[in-house]
Scaffold this motif. Structure first.
Motif, PDB file in Angstrom:
ATOM      1  N   GLU A 140     -56.187 -18.746 -22.389  1.00  0.00           N
ATOM      2  CA  GLU A 140     -57.498 -18.907 -21.590  1.00  0.00           C
ATOM      3  C   GLU A 140     -57.000 -19.149 -20.350  1.00  0.00           C
ATOM      4  O   GLU A 140     -55.753 -19.415 -19.781  1.00  0.00           O
ATOM      5  CB  GLU A 140     -58.221 -20.202 -22.299  1.00  0.00           C
ATOM      6  N   ALA A 141     -58.061 -18.925 -19.265  1.00  0.00           N
ATOM      7  CA  ALA A 141     -57.666 -18.801 -17.840  1.00  0.00           C
ATOM      8  C   ALA A 141     -57.148 -20.318 -17.562  1.00  0.00           C
ATOM      9  O   ALA A 141     -56.087 -20.455 -16.696  1.00  0.00           O
ATOM     10  CB  ALA A 141     -58.804 -18.604 -17.105  1.00  0.00           C
ATOM     11  N   GLY A 142     -57.631 -21.386 -18.231  1.00  0.00           N
ATOM     12  CA  GLY A 142     -56.987 -22.672 -17.951  1.00  0.00           C
ATOM     13  C   GLY A 142     -55.476 -22.809 -18.482  1.00  0.00           C
ATOM     14  O   GLY A 142     -54.942 -23.776 -17.774  1.00  0.00           O
ATOM     15  N   ASP A 143     -55.056 -21.921 -19.178  1.00  0.00           N
ATOM     16  CA  ASP A 143     -53.625 -22.086 -19.507  1.00  0.00           C
ATOM     17  C   ASP A 143     -52.846 -21.346 -18.689  1.00  0.00           C
ATOM     18  O   ASP A 143     -51.603 -21.649 -18.482  1.00  0.00           O
ATOM     19  CB  ASP A 143     -53.563 -21.364 -20.971  1.00  0.00           C
ATOM     20  N   LEU A 144     -53.188 -20.455 -17.740  1.00  0.00           N
ATOM     21  CA  LEU A 144     -52.785 -19.572 -16.939  1.00  0.00           C
ATOM     22  C   LEU A 144     -52.950 -20.254 -15.452  1.00  0.00           C
ATOM     23  O   LEU A 144     -51.864 -20.063 -14.615  1.00  0.00           O
ATOM     24  CB  LEU A 144     -53.342 -18.294 -16.926  1.00  0.00           C
ATOM     25  N   ILE A 145     -53.965 -20.743 -15.187  1.00  0.00           N
ATOM     26  CA  ILE A 145     -54.014 -21.271 -13.963  1.00  0.00           C
ATOM     27  C   ILE A 145     -53.970 -22.885 -13.755  1.00  0.00           C
ATOM     28  O   ILE A 145     -54.884 -23.539 -14.461  1.00  0.00           O
ATOM     29  CB  ILE A 145     -55.338 -20.803 -13.423  1.00  0.00           C
ATOM     30  N   VAL A 146     -53.168 -23.270 -12.760  1.00  0.00           N
ATOM     31  CA  VAL A 146     -52.955 -24.703 -12.824  1.00  0.00           C
ATOM     32  C   VAL A 146     -53.368 -25.252 -11.349  1.00  0.00           C
ATOM     33  O   VAL A 146     -52.859 -24.711 -10.282  1.00  0.00           O
ATOM     34  CB  VAL A 146     -51.638 -25.229 -13.155  1.00  0.00           C
TER      35      VAL A 146
ATOM     36  N   ASN B 202     -44.907  -9.775  -9.087  1.00  0.00           N
ATOM     37  CA  ASN B 202     -43.825 -10.601  -8.677  1.00  0.00           C
ATOM     38  C   ASN B 202     -44.476 -11.480  -7.589  1.00  0.00           C
ATOM     39  O   ASN B 202     -44.067 -12.883  -7.918  1.00  0.00           O
ATOM     40  CB  ASN B 202     -42.729  -9.812  -8.108  1.00  0.00           C
ATOM     41  N   ARG B 203     -45.397 -11.101  -6.811  1.00  0.00           N
ATOM     42  CA  ARG B 203     -45.917 -11.981  -5.718  1.00  0.00           C
ATOM     43  C   ARG B 203     -46.771 -13.153  -6.595  1.00  0.00           C
ATOM     44  O   ARG B 203     -46.754 -14.102  -6.313  1.00  0.00           O
ATOM     45  CB  ARG B 203     -46.540 -11.325  -4.896  1.00  0.00           C
ATOM     46  N   TYR B 204     -47.557 -12.628  -7.644  1.00  0.00           N
ATOM     47  CA  TYR B 204     -48.264 -13.565  -8.372  1.00  0.00           C
ATOM     48  C   TYR B 204     -47.399 -14.724  -9.023  1.00  0.00           C
ATOM     49  O   TYR B 204     -47.498 -15.819  -9.097  1.00  0.00           O
ATOM     50  CB  TYR B 204     -49.164 -12.903  -9.433  1.00  0.00           C
ATOM     51  N   CYS B 205     -46.143 -14.352  -9.516  1.00  0.00           N
ATOM     52  CA  CYS B 205     -44.996 -15.089 -10.248  1.00  0.00           C
ATOM     53  C   CYS B 205     -44.771 -16.096  -9.349  1.00  0.00           C
ATOM     54  O   CYS B 205     -44.335 -17.162  -9.852  1.00  0.00           O
ATOM     55  CB  CYS B 205     -44.101 -14.060 -11.029  1.00  0.00           C
TER      56      CYS B 205
ATOM     57  N   ARG C 128     -49.108 -19.888 -14.306  1.00  0.00           N
ATOM     58  CA  ARG C 128     -48.052 -20.039 -15.340  1.00  0.00           C
ATOM     59  C   ARG C 128     -47.521 -18.885 -15.827  1.00  0.00           C
ATOM     60  O   ARG C 128     -47.203 -19.070 -17.089  1.00  0.00           O
ATOM     61  CB  ARG C 128     -48.434 -21.041 -16.297  1.00  0.00           C
ATOM     62  N   ILE C 129     -47.475 -17.842 -15.139  1.00  0.00           N
ATOM     63  CA  ILE C 129     -47.144 -16.621 -15.673  1.00  0.00           C
ATOM     64  C   ILE C 129     -45.736 -16.318 -16.290  1.00  0.00           C
ATOM     65  O   ILE C 129     -45.547 -16.135 -17.399  1.00  0.00           O
ATOM     66  CB  ILE C 129     -47.238 -15.419 -14.668  1.00  0.00           C
TER      67      ILE C 129
END
Length: 74
Positions: free
Chosen positions: A61-67, A36-39, A9-10
């Motif tokens: 937190e990592a859980g906010d960033l990774i879904v 950009n690749r991650y985005c 969710r960057i």
């Protein structure tokens, strides 16, 4: 069998916090092309060092960033 995927969710978080991609890349010394690749979700493996940098910098937190996205059922 499909098990789903992971989405970062960057871009959403950057928009919420009004931070530009240029600024975060410069301050965290991240190559813009890699960022950009991650985005765009164009990655095969997560770089834990990058995830830690992003969590620290964005104060999330990592859980906010990774879904985790479940596969669509047939």
């Amino acid at each position: 069998m499909e098990y789903g995927t992971v989405r970062l969710r960057i871009e959403e978080i950057l928009q919420e916090k009004k931070i530009s991609k240029n600024k975060i890349c410069k301050e965290l010394d991240i190559p813009r092309t890699n960022f950009n690749r991650y985005c765009r979700g164009q990655f095969q493996r997560l770089d834990i060092g990058l995830i830690c940098k992003l969590c620290y910098y964005l104060e999330v937190e990592a859980g906010d960033l990774i879904v985790y996205v479940r596969p669509q059922s047939k």
